[in-house]
Scaffold this motif. Structure first.
Motif, PDB file in Angstrom:
ATOM      1  N   HIS A  28      21.456  26.781 -25.249  1.00 36.25           N
ATOM      2  CA  HIS A  28      22.626  25.742 -24.815  1.00 36.25           C
ATOM      3  C   HIS A  28      23.580  25.454 -25.909  1.00 36.25           C
ATOM      4  O   HIS A  28      24.156  24.365 -26.198  1.00 36.25           O
ATOM      5  CB  HIS A  28      22.131  24.442 -24.297  1.00 36.25           C
ATOM      6  N   GLY A  29      23.937  26.686 -26.610  1.00 35.61           N
ATOM      7  CA  GLY A  29      24.770  26.773 -27.777  1.00 35.61           C
ATOM      8  C   GLY A  29      24.401  25.805 -28.996  1.00 35.61           C
ATOM      9  O   GLY A  29      25.221  25.883 -29.870  1.00 35.61           O
ATOM     10  N   TRP A  30      23.154  25.926 -29.188  1.00 33.95           N
ATOM     11  CA  TRP A  30      22.584  25.169 -30.510  1.00 33.95           C
ATOM     12  C   TRP A  30      21.518  26.142 -31.172  1.00 33.95           C
ATOM     13  O   TRP A  30      20.713  26.882 -30.331  1.00 33.95           O
ATOM     14  CB  TRP A  30      21.959  23.974 -30.261  1.00 33.95           C
ATOM     15  N   LEU A  31      21.567  26.492 -32.259  1.00 35.73           N
ATOM     16  CA  LEU A  31      20.513  27.056 -33.019  1.00 35.73           C
ATOM     17  C   LEU A  31      19.197  26.194 -33.508  1.00 35.73           C
ATOM     18  O   LEU A  31      19.687  24.972 -33.731  1.00 35.73           O
ATOM     19  CB  LEU A  31      20.787  27.829 -34.210  1.00 35.73           C
ATOM     20  N   ILE A  32      18.143  26.300 -33.232  1.00 31.26           N
ATOM     21  CA  ILE A  32      17.007  25.923 -33.843  1.00 31.26           C
ATOM     22  C   ILE A  32      16.321  26.238 -35.025  1.00 31.26           C
ATOM     23  O   ILE A  32      15.858  27.334 -35.177  1.00 31.26           O
ATOM     24  CB  ILE A  32      15.867  25.579 -32.584  1.00 31.26           C
TER      25      ILE A  32
END
Length: 415
Positions: free
Chosen positions: A114-118
């Motif tokens: 969803h557009g985020w890096l973890i």
């Protein structure tokens, strides 16, 4: 200065800056954001990510580290932290762009959702990072996996290491090394910037699953595989539930939001299939048309590169996987698989990708008895479902650490 002296670039009206920003591609927008505080404010106020024509391949930069004499640079080790990521695009495969992490350093990337890096930071804790807005959110620390990890603290109360409690209670790992191998994959139920989101972590040799609501302080374990060669192969969020498939082909799902927010488990496929001994790995894919697909990658000596990819869809009525024709499985879309989620993309919105093809990052396999015969896949590949051919995506290969600890993830900004 005269009466007609112009203002500086930092004094341009914010509405003009936003109009300029919306004409840029992602990397240009990242450079735009870094110019000055007013341009960074315009990036935040724009409210959307610039359009992009293909996903980006994100990896940790192999920036050299200085040795003791400051004259002989050495390459960054497997779990050495870095403050920089490298981005590649299919449109210019051999050109790389570097983007720094504003919040510190990272040792590994364990998801893109969803557009985020973890990312795992230098303390092995997970951090959500949005490269476009530079926003970051901390997930509970690694010690929040209370059944697995125990912190070791110094005289001043700071964490100096961890005990991997399930296996070796006497062994102490330094604070950054667990960030490179404890996790396997992390997926989100939605964007944290759009509302409450839940993270699912696949970890500890892919034997355990844990969940946490973003903002809570500890992880809740929902599944453990004990005393078995089996392990989880992949996980995904689909139609309001988390799904996880094992290497043997068993499928389970979890729903959240009931009494006390307790996860509700459902076993969908209780028995494995017959592919375990020739299996390379499996993936789960949530499609825009509502199907849950299983992508099974198997070792096939009769195929070029010894790889065959089969596609099945879940039939909820019969609780079985049903075979799908490879030529029709993706309905003219392309799939991007690996540590990322939301991997199905329309070629109408992303015209530079190849239709009915699957783009793979290096499969992440654990040290089981079958890894040696599968450990030939190094690099980022594309598989054509029609021709059944596997090819390199980038001429330089990629996948610096092979199948034990691949270093890249597909990232698609939220549009």
């Amino acid at each position: 200065m005269g009466p007609y002296a112009s203002s500086g670039w930092s004094d341009l009206p914010i509405d003009l800056l936003i109009r300029i920003l919306r004409l840029l591609e992602l990397l240009e927008a990242l450079a735009f954001r870094a110019v000055c505080p007013s341009w960074r404010s315009a990036s935040a106020a724009a409210g959307r990510v610039p359009p992009c024509r293909t996903p980006w391949l994100v990896s940790l930069a192999e920036e050299p580290l200085l040795s003791g004499d400051q004259q002989q640079p050495v390459r960054r080790g497997l779990w050495d932290p870095t403050a920089t990521s490298e981005l590649r695009n299919l449109l210019d495969a051999e050109k790389t762009f570097q983007v720094s992490f504003p919040w510190g350093q990272a040792v590994a990337c364990w998801g893109a959702s969803h557009g985020w890096l973890i990312m795992a930071n230098e303390l092995s804790d997970l951090v959500l990072y949005n490269p476009f807005t530079a926003a970051s959110l901390s997930l509970p620390p690694i010690t929040g996996f209370a059944s697995c990890i125990e912190g070791v603290y110094g005289d001043e109360g700071n964490v100096v290491g961890y005990r991997y409690g399930c296996y070796e209670s006497d062994s102490v790992y330094d604070v950054r090394s667990l960030g490179g191998f404890f996790y396997d994959k992390v997926v989100l139920s939605g964007s944290p910037s759009a509302g409450p989101a839940i993270a699912l972590s696949m970890h500890m040799d892919s034997k355990r699953l844990s969940v946490v609501r973003v903002g809570d302080c500890s992880w809740r374990q929902v599944s453990v595989i004990r005393r078995s060669l089996d392990s989880y192969a992949d996980c995904v969020y689909h139609c309001g539930r988390f799904y996880a498939v094992t290497m043997e082909g068993k499928l389970k799902s979890w729903g959240l939001g009931g009494p006390e927010d307790r996860p509700r488990k459902k076993t969908i496929i209780a028995e494995g299939d017959d592919y375990f001994f020739e299996l390379i790995t499996r993936y789960l894919v949530s499609t825009p048309w509502g199907h849950l697909l299983q992508i099974r990658v198997v070792l096939d000596k009769y195929q070029e590169h010894y790889v065959r990819v089969d596609v099945e869809r879940l039939d909820l009525k019969s609780s079985q996987m049903v075979g799908v024709s490879p030529a029709k499985a993706l309905r003219g879309h392309a799939a991007f698989l690996g540590q990322n989620s939301l991997g199905i993309l329309s070629v109408d919105k992303f015209p530079e990708v190849r239709t009915n093809c699957i783009y793979f990052t290096t499969p992440r396999l654990r040290g089981d008895a079958f890894e040696h015969c599968h450990n030939q896949w190094i690099g980022v590949k594309v598989y054509d479902l029609r021709s059944r051919k596997l090819e390199d995506v980038f001429l330089s290969g990629g996948g610096h650490y092979g199948t034990i600890c691949p270093s890249e993830v597909w990232f698609t900004p939220s549009l």
